[in-house]
Design a protein around this motif. Structure first.
Motif, PDB file in Angstrom:
ATOM      1  N   PRO A 144       0.824  -1.222   0.000  1.00 30.93           N
ATOM      2  CA  PRO A 144       0.000   0.000   0.000  1.00 30.93           C
ATOM      3  C   PRO A 144       0.849   1.259   0.000  1.00 30.93           C
ATOM      4  O   PRO A 144       1.992   1.251   0.456  1.00 30.93           O
ATOM      5  CB  PRO A 144      -0.787  -0.121   1.313  1.00 30.93           C
ATOM      6  CG  PRO A 144       0.138  -0.890   2.205  1.00 30.93           C
ATOM      7  CD  PRO A 144       0.833  -1.888   1.313  1.00 30.93           C
ATOM      8  N   HIS A 145       0.290   2.342  -0.531  1.00 33.29           N
ATOM      9  CA  HIS A 145       0.932   3.640  -0.367  1.00 33.29           C
ATOM     10  C   HIS A 145       1.004   3.936   1.130  1.00 33.29           C
ATOM     11  O   HIS A 145      -0.026   3.954   1.803  1.00 33.29           O
ATOM     12  CB  HIS A 145       0.127   4.723  -1.072  1.00 33.29           C
ATOM     13  CG  HIS A 145       0.260   4.673  -2.564  1.00 33.29           C
ATOM     14  ND1 HIS A 145      -0.281   5.626  -3.391  1.00 33.29           N
ATOM     15  CD2 HIS A 145       0.873   3.785  -3.386  1.00 33.29           C
ATOM     16  CE1 HIS A 145      -0.007   5.331  -4.652  1.00 33.29           C
ATOM     17  NE2 HIS A 145       0.689   4.215  -4.670  1.00 33.29           N
ATOM     18  N   SER A 151      -1.762  10.569   6.966  1.00 32.70           N
ATOM     19  CA  SER A 151      -2.754   9.684   7.575  1.00 32.70           C
ATOM     20  C   SER A 151      -2.735   9.836   9.086  1.00 32.70           C
ATOM     21  O   SER A 151      -2.720  10.955   9.599  1.00 32.70           O
ATOM     22  CB  SER A 151      -2.489   8.237   7.135  1.00 32.70           C
ATOM     23  OG  SER A 151      -1.154   7.873   7.402  1.00 32.70           O
ATOM     24  N   GLU A 152      -2.710   8.723   9.809  1.00 31.26           N
ATOM     25  CA  GLU A 152      -2.821   8.768  11.268  1.00 31.26           C
ATOM     26  C   GLU A 152      -1.664   9.522  11.909  1.00 31.26           C
ATOM     27  O   GLU A 152      -0.546   9.535  11.407  1.00 31.26           O
ATOM     28  CB  GLU A 152      -2.883   7.344  11.835  1.00 31.26           C
ATOM     29  CG  GLU A 152      -4.142   6.586  11.467  1.00 31.26           C
ATOM     30  CD  GLU A 152      -4.005   5.875  10.136  1.00 31.26           C
ATOM     31  OE1 GLU A 152      -4.937   5.167   9.754  1.00 31.26           O
ATOM     32  OE2 GLU A 152      -2.968   6.041   9.475  1.00 31.26           O
ATOM     33  N   ASP A 190      -0.305  -4.050   5.057  1.00 31.76           N
ATOM     34  CA  ASP A 190      -1.719  -3.670   5.184  1.00 31.76           C
ATOM     35  C   ASP A 190      -2.117  -3.448   6.633  1.00 31.76           C
ATOM     36  O   ASP A 190      -2.851  -2.515   6.951  1.00 31.76           O
ATOM     37  CB  ASP A 190      -2.614  -4.745   4.559  1.00 31.76           C
ATOM     38  CG  ASP A 190      -2.514  -4.754   3.046  1.00 31.76           C
ATOM     39  OD1 ASP A 190      -2.520  -3.660   2.453  1.00 31.76           O
ATOM     40  OD2 ASP A 190      -2.408  -5.839   2.460  1.00 31.76           O
ATOM     41  N   ALA A 191      -1.629  -4.304   7.513  1.00 32.36           N
ATOM     42  CA  ALA A 191      -2.037  -4.222   8.913  1.00 32.36           C
ATOM     43  C   ALA A 191      -1.596  -2.920   9.572  1.00 32.36           C
ATOM     44  O   ALA A 191      -2.313  -2.377  10.421  1.00 32.36           O
ATOM     45  CB  ALA A 191      -1.472  -5.418   9.682  1.00 32.36           C
ATOM     46  N   LEU A 192      -0.442  -2.397   9.166  1.00 32.40           N
ATOM     47  CA  LEU A 192       0.090  -1.216   9.842  1.00 32.40           C
ATOM     48  C   LEU A 192       0.078   0.056   9.001  1.00 32.40           C
ATOM     49  O   LEU A 192      -0.155   1.134   9.520  1.00 32.40           O
ATOM     50  CB  LEU A 192       1.535  -1.484  10.291  1.00 32.40           C
ATOM     51  CG  LEU A 192       1.732  -2.509  11.402  1.00 32.40           C
ATOM     52  CD1 LEU A 192       3.216  -2.705  11.678  1.00 32.40           C
ATOM     53  CD2 LEU A 192       1.020  -2.054  12.680  1.00 32.40           C
ATOM     54  N   TRP A 193       0.323  -0.060   7.689  1.00 28.70           N
ATOM     55  CA  TRP A 193       0.671   1.132   6.935  1.00 28.70           C
ATOM     56  C   TRP A 193      -0.321   1.566   5.869  1.00 28.70           C
ATOM     57  O   TRP A 193      -0.236   2.706   5.405  1.00 28.70           O
ATOM     58  CB  TRP A 193       2.030   0.940   6.264  1.00 28.70           C
ATOM     59  CG  TRP A 193       3.102   0.850   7.269  1.00 28.70           C
ATOM     60  CD1 TRP A 193       3.709  -0.280   7.736  1.00 28.70           C
ATOM     61  CD2 TRP A 193       3.686   1.940   7.990  1.00 28.70           C
ATOM     62  NE1 TRP A 193       4.634   0.039   8.686  1.00 28.70           N
ATOM     63  CE2 TRP A 193       4.641   1.393   8.863  1.00 28.70           C
ATOM     64  CE3 TRP A 193       3.485   3.317   7.966  1.00 28.70           C
ATOM     65  CZ2 TRP A 193       5.405   2.182   9.712  1.00 28.70           C
ATOM     66  CZ3 TRP A 193       4.244   4.107   8.809  1.00 28.70           C
ATOM     67  CH2 TRP A 193       5.197   3.530   9.669  1.00 28.70           C
ATOM     68  N   ALA A 197      -5.523   4.509   5.689  1.00 29.40           N
ATOM     69  CA  ALA A 197      -5.364   5.639   4.768  1.00 29.40           C
ATOM     70  C   ALA A 197      -6.147   5.405   3.491  1.00 29.40           C
ATOM     71  O   ALA A 197      -6.803   6.304   2.965  1.00 29.40           O
ATOM     72  CB  ALA A 197      -3.881   5.844   4.454  1.00 29.40           C
ATOM     73  N   CYS A 198      -6.102   4.180   2.992  1.00 22.41           N
ATOM     74  CA  CYS A 198      -6.826   3.877   1.749  1.00 22.41           C
ATOM     75  C   CYS A 198      -8.325   3.986   1.938  1.00 22.41           C
ATOM     76  O   CYS A 198      -9.030   4.542   1.093  1.00 22.41           O
ATOM     77  CB  CYS A 198      -6.465   2.467   1.263  1.00 22.41           C
ATOM     78  SG  CYS A 198      -4.763   2.319   0.685  1.00 22.41           S
TER      79      CYS A 198
END
Length: 203
Positions: A144-145, A151-152, A190-193, A197-198
Motif C-alpha cells: 500500500p501507499h 494519515s494517522e 496492510d495491517a500497519l501502513w 489511509a486507503c
C-alpha cells in the motif's frame, strides 16, 4: 539525487558510514517530498521522470554500492541490485489505486543502509540482506501507499522520531529505528501502513 551522488562518492572513498547516513537522510526526505507533492497537487511529466532518475541514483546505484565492489559476489549482487531497481521503476505498475507492485525502492535501501551501519559494513550480512531485498522488489506482491505524513498521527510521530534520531542520536540507534520501521512496512504492509489511509481516501 544530490544526496545519492554524495553517497556514491563516499562509497568510492570507502566511507560506508557516511554513505549509509546519506541514504537514510534521502529516505526521510523522499517521504516528505512525496507528501508535499501530493498536497500541493504538483504533477508534470518532466517532474515524474526526474523523480525516477533521482530514485534510481539514490535508492538504486548508491544503495547497491554499499555492498562494495571488492569481491566477485559483491560485484555480482551490485549489478543485480541496480537491475532490480531499474526493473521495479520501469516495468512495475500496480494498476490499482493506492498500491505499489513490488517493494518500493526507498524501503529496500533503508534496510541496506541500516544494516550497513549496525553491522559496520559486514559484507556477508549485507549480501544476504541485499538478496532478500532484490526478491521483494521484483516480487509482484502489492504494497500500500504508506502515506506516512498524510494519515494517522502515530505515523507522523514515527516520521518525526526518525528525523530527530537522525540528527540527535547515535547512528546505531537511528539505524535500528529505521530498520524496524522499514521491516514493519515490508512484513506488515496492510495491517500497519495502508488500510486506514486507503479507506479514508475512498470515502
Amino acid at each position: 539525487m544530490l544526496l545519492g551522488l554524495f553517497s556514491i562518492f563516499c562509497s568510492f572513498s570507502r566511507k560506508s558510514h557516511c554513505a549509509s547516513w546519506m541514504i537514510l537522510v534521502s529516505f526521510l526526505l523522499d517521504t516528505a517530498i512525496r507528501a508535499m507533492t501530493r498536497h500541493v497537487s504538483i504533477c508534470s511529466k518532466s517532474g515524474a521522470e526526474l523523480n525516477d532518475f533521482a530514485v534510481f541514483t539514490t535508492f538504486g546505484v548508491a544503495s547497491a554500492l554499499l555492498l562494495g565492489v571488492n569481491g566477485l559476489l559483491n560485484r555480482f549482487l551490485t549489478i543485480i541490485y541496480v537491475s532490480a531497481t531499474s526493473l521495479r521503476l520501469c516495468f512495475y505498475s500496480a494498476g490499482v489505486p493506492f498500491a505499489y507492485k513490488g517493494l518500493p525502492c526507498p524501503y529496500a535501501s533503508c534496510v541496506l543502509a541500516s544494516t550497513s551501519l549496525l553491522t559496520k559494513g559486514n559484507s556477508f550480512i549485507l549480501c544476504c540482506m541485499a538478496s532478500l531485498m532484490i526478491l521483494f522488489m521484483i516480487d509482484q506482491s502489492y504494497y500500500p501507499h504508506d502515506a506516512v505524513l498524510e494519515s494517522e498521527n502515530w505515523k507522523k510521530v514515527i516520521f518525526m522520531g526518525g528525523v530527530f534520531m537522525l540528527f540527535f542520536s547515535p547512528l546505531s540507534v537511528t539505524a535500528f529505528y529505521c530498520l524496524v520501521w522499514s521491516l514493519s512496512y515490508i512484513f506488515f504492509p496492510d495491517a500497519l501502513w495502508g488500510k486506514a489511509a486507503c479507506l479514508r481516501r475512498w470515502h
